[in-house]
Write a protein that holds these residues in place. Structure first.
Motif, PDB file in Angstrom:
ATOM      1  N   VAL A  47       0.833  -1.205   0.000  1.00  0.00           N
ATOM      2  CA  VAL A  47       0.000   0.000   0.000  1.00  0.00           C
ATOM      3  C   VAL A  47       0.865   1.251   0.000  1.00  0.00           C
ATOM      4  O   VAL A  47       1.796   1.372   0.801  1.00  0.00           O
ATOM      5  N   LYS A  48       0.549   2.170  -0.874  1.00  0.00           N
ATOM      6  CA  LYS A  48       1.214   3.481  -0.896  1.00  0.00           C
ATOM      7  C   LYS A  48       0.626   4.322   0.229  1.00  0.00           C
ATOM      8  O   LYS A  48      -0.591   4.374   0.412  1.00  0.00           O
ATOM      9  N   VAL A  49       1.487   4.955   0.999  1.00  0.00           N
ATOM     10  CA  VAL A  49       1.039   5.862   2.055  1.00  0.00           C
ATOM     11  C   VAL A  49       1.664   7.235   1.815  1.00  0.00           C
ATOM     12  O   VAL A  49       2.654   7.359   1.100  1.00  0.00           O
ATOM     13  N   VAL A  50       1.064   8.245   2.418  1.00  0.00           N
ATOM     14  CA  VAL A  50       1.627   9.596   2.376  1.00  0.00           C
ATOM     15  C   VAL A  50       1.737  10.091   3.807  1.00  0.00           C
ATOM     16  O   VAL A  50       1.072   9.585   4.714  1.00  0.00           O
ATOM     17  N   GLY A  69      -7.409   6.342  -5.909  1.00  0.00           N
ATOM     18  CA  GLY A  69      -8.217   7.433  -5.390  1.00  0.00           C
ATOM     19  C   GLY A  69      -8.296   7.463  -3.880  1.00  0.00           C
ATOM     20  O   GLY A  69      -9.110   8.173  -3.303  1.00  0.00           O
ATOM     21  N   PHE A  70      -7.443   6.677  -3.233  1.00  0.00           N
ATOM     22  CA  PHE A  70      -7.506   6.512  -1.778  1.00  0.00           C
ATOM     23  C   PHE A  70      -6.107   6.225  -1.261  1.00  0.00           C
ATOM     24  O   PHE A  70      -5.428   5.336  -1.781  1.00  0.00           O
ATOM     25  N   VAL A  71      -5.663   6.985  -0.261  1.00  0.00           N
ATOM     26  CA  VAL A  71      -4.320   6.786   0.291  1.00  0.00           C
ATOM     27  C   VAL A  71      -4.372   6.963   1.809  1.00  0.00           C
ATOM     28  O   VAL A  71      -4.885   7.969   2.297  1.00  0.00           O
ATOM     29  N   PRO A  72      -3.816   6.003   2.557  1.00  0.00           N
ATOM     30  CA  PRO A  72      -3.690   6.197   4.003  1.00  0.00           C
ATOM     31  C   PRO A  72      -2.666   7.293   4.300  1.00  0.00           C
ATOM     32  O   PRO A  72      -1.681   7.452   3.579  1.00  0.00           O
ATOM     33  N   VAL A  84      -6.956   9.925   2.838  1.00  0.00           N
ATOM     34  CA  VAL A  84      -7.315  11.004   1.925  1.00  0.00           C
ATOM     35  C   VAL A  84      -7.771  10.377   0.618  1.00  0.00           C
ATOM     36  O   VAL A  84      -7.182   9.410   0.143  1.00  0.00           O
ATOM     37  N   THR A  85      -8.841  10.920   0.072  1.00  0.00           N
ATOM     38  CA  THR A  85      -9.366  10.461  -1.210  1.00  0.00           C
ATOM     39  C   THR A  85      -9.236  11.580  -2.230  1.00  0.00           C
ATOM     40  O   THR A  85      -9.021  12.750  -1.868  1.00  0.00           O
ATOM     41  N   ASP A  86      -9.395  11.207  -3.487  1.00  0.00           N
ATOM     42  CA  ASP A  86      -9.371  12.234  -4.524  1.00  0.00           C
ATOM     43  C   ASP A  86     -10.501  13.232  -4.301  1.00  0.00           C
ATOM     44  O   ASP A  86     -10.340  14.428  -4.530  1.00  0.00           O
ATOM     45  N   ARG A  87     -11.615  12.759  -3.791  1.00  0.00           N
ATOM     46  CA  ARG A  87     -12.735  13.664  -3.496  1.00  0.00           C
ATOM     47  C   ARG A  87     -12.376  14.627  -2.360  1.00  0.00           C
ATOM     48  O   ARG A  87     -12.728  15.808  -2.405  1.00  0.00           O
ATOM     49  N   ASP A  88     -11.698  14.137  -1.336  1.00  0.00           N
ATOM     50  CA  ASP A  88     -11.252  15.016  -0.243  1.00  0.00           C
ATOM     51  C   ASP A  88     -10.418  16.167  -0.785  1.00  0.00           C
ATOM     52  O   ASP A  88     -10.599  17.326  -0.400  1.00  0.00           O
ATOM     53  N   ILE A 133     -18.866   2.888   2.808  1.00  0.00           N
ATOM     54  CA  ILE A 133     -17.560   3.060   2.185  1.00  0.00           C
ATOM     55  C   ILE A 133     -17.200   1.784   1.435  1.00  0.00           C
ATOM     56  O   ILE A 133     -17.809   0.738   1.648  1.00  0.00           O
ATOM     57  N   ASN A 134     -16.223   1.870   0.559  1.00  0.00           N
ATOM     58  CA  ASN A 134     -15.826   0.732  -0.261  1.00  0.00           C
ATOM     59  C   ASN A 134     -14.494   0.123   0.138  1.00  0.00           C
ATOM     60  O   ASN A 134     -14.080  -0.881  -0.431  1.00  0.00           O
ATOM     61  N   ARG A 135     -13.804   0.736   1.093  1.00  0.00           N
ATOM     62  CA  ARG A 135     -12.506   0.234   1.534  1.00  0.00           C
ATOM     63  C   ARG A 135     -12.363   0.455   3.032  1.00  0.00           C
ATOM     64  O   ARG A 135     -12.856   1.458   3.556  1.00  0.00           O
ATOM     65  N   VAL A 136     -11.660  -0.469   3.678  1.00  0.00           N
ATOM     66  CA  VAL A 136     -11.289  -0.272   5.079  1.00  0.00           C
ATOM     67  C   VAL A 136      -9.795  -0.539   5.203  1.00  0.00           C
ATOM     68  O   VAL A 136      -9.228  -1.333   4.446  1.00  0.00           O
TER      69      VAL A 136
END
Length: 181
Positions: A47-50, A69-72, A84-88, A133-136
């Motif tokens: 998993v890519k994190v920021v 579109g989703f990064v921890p 954070v999501t692309d929508r955020d 939500i679609n991911r946990v």
């Protein structure tokens, strides 16, 4: 919530494109064998994190380049502090005319929905459905990232004929505004 099998969708008159329905759709795998599967066995662990101090513009470029579109989001100790999501980024940075240099911590969602690697996938399904939500995230000790588990991961784990669609109707429900922190 109403559960119907795929062939049952047509019989129930729900074969129309899902975007035209006023529903929140989540694919869930069902069947006796699925009850034994643990989240740690299905999760994606690469998993890519920021970092929470990374600039929003840099995070957006990472998401674009990796087509995600989703990064921890983690802190200096590599503990998960949000997602954070692309929508955020679109709503909380672009929508509020903040510069791309804004720390991603100002756009991230701090309330993290997570499961543990040893949890049964039913726990993940329930949390995803209840939170819409679609991911946990899959966390060890509530802070250390082990991986991500998505609806697609669960749905593809079942054998043919075991996948069902669970639709929780949100009849004319308007999305609740999310707070910036």
């Amino acid at each position: 919530a109403r559960a119907v099998t795929r062939p049952g969708l047509r019989r129930a008159g729900l074969a129309a494109p899902l975007f035209r329905l006023s529903v929140h759709c989540i694919l869930l795998a069902c069947g006796r064998a699925m009850r034994e599967i643990l989240c740690g066995n299905l999760m994606v662990s690469d998993v890519k994190v920021v970092r929470d101090t990374d600039q929003a513009g840099d995070v957006a470029r990472v998401m674009r380049d990796l087509r995600i579109g989703f990064v921890p989001v983690v802190d200096a100790a590599s503990h998960v502090v949000g997602v954070v999501t692309d929508r955020d980024l679109a709503v909380r940075i672009l929508g509020e005319n903040k510069p791309p240099e804004t720390p991603v911590s100002e756009a991230m969602t701090r309330k993290v929905i997570f499961v543990r690697p040893e949890d049964n996938i039913r726990v993940a399904e329930d949390k995803m459905m209840m939170s819409k939500i679609n991911r946990v995230l899959v966390l060890r000790d509530g802070v250390a990232l082990a991986g991500i588990l998505s609806v697609a991961d669960i749905a593809t784990a079942g054998e043919a004929g075991e996948t069902s669609i669970v639709m929780a109707t949100r009849a004319h429900a308007k999305p609740k505004p999310r707070k910036g922190g």
